[in-house]
Design a protein around this motif. Sequence first.
Motif, short mmCIF file in Angstrom:
data_model
loop_
_atom_site.label_atom_id
_atom_site.label_comp_id
_atom_site.label_asym_id
_atom_site.label_seq_id
_atom_site.Cartn_x
_atom_site.Cartn_y
_atom_site.Cartn_z
N MET A 153 -48.13 -2.93 -34.19
CA MET A 153 -49.14 -2.10 -33.52
C MET A 153 -49.10 -1.19 -32.50
O MET A 153 -49.19 -0.17 -31.91
CB MET A 153 -50.40 -2.85 -32.92
N LYS B 257 -45.03 -14.42 -35.85
CA LYS B 257 -45.99 -13.80 -35.96
C LYS B 257 -46.82 -12.34 -35.57
O LYS B 257 -46.77 -11.77 -36.23
CB LYS B 257 -46.77 -14.48 -37.49
N LEU B 258 -47.38 -13.38 -34.40
CA LEU B 258 -48.54 -12.78 -33.85
C LEU B 258 -48.09 -11.64 -32.58
O LEU B 258 -48.10 -10.40 -32.63
CB LEU B 258 -48.86 -13.87 -33.24
N THR C 212 -44.93 -10.55 -33.62
CA THR C 212 -44.36 -8.95 -34.76
C THR C 212 -45.73 -7.97 -34.96
O THR C 212 -45.45 -7.01 -34.67
CB THR C 212 -43.61 -9.67 -35.59
N ASN C 213 -46.57 -8.65 -35.17
CA ASN C 213 -48.00 -7.64 -35.29
C ASN C 213 -47.85 -7.13 -34.26
O ASN C 213 -48.30 -5.87 -34.19
CB ASN C 213 -49.11 -8.30 -35.96
#
Length: 95
Positions: free
Chosen positions: A68, A60-61, A63-64
């Motif tokens: 960005m 998740k991190l 992908t974030n």
Amino acid sequence: MEVRRITINIAGRTYPLNVPSAEEETLRKVGKQIEGMIKDFEQNFDVRDKQDALAMCALKLGTNAEVMALSNEKNMNAASERIQEISKLLDAVEE
């Protein structure tokens, strides 16, 4: 640059770190964010152990961060194009 010794707890483990003072608050905030994500994954998904929750956090991190980065790249390209347009308009006015 002042270096501080801090301890971050993630997934039931303690991680002692030597960090620049300016980064301490950020590292503590991210550690709490990861802990919160682990709790969410454990409560809402079928995770067998902390390793599964940590893998999901990493995904998740990551992908974030990628989303960005792509967004920033698009914004930079759009800004660059706009600056070129303005520069051409200014050149035309000067002529």
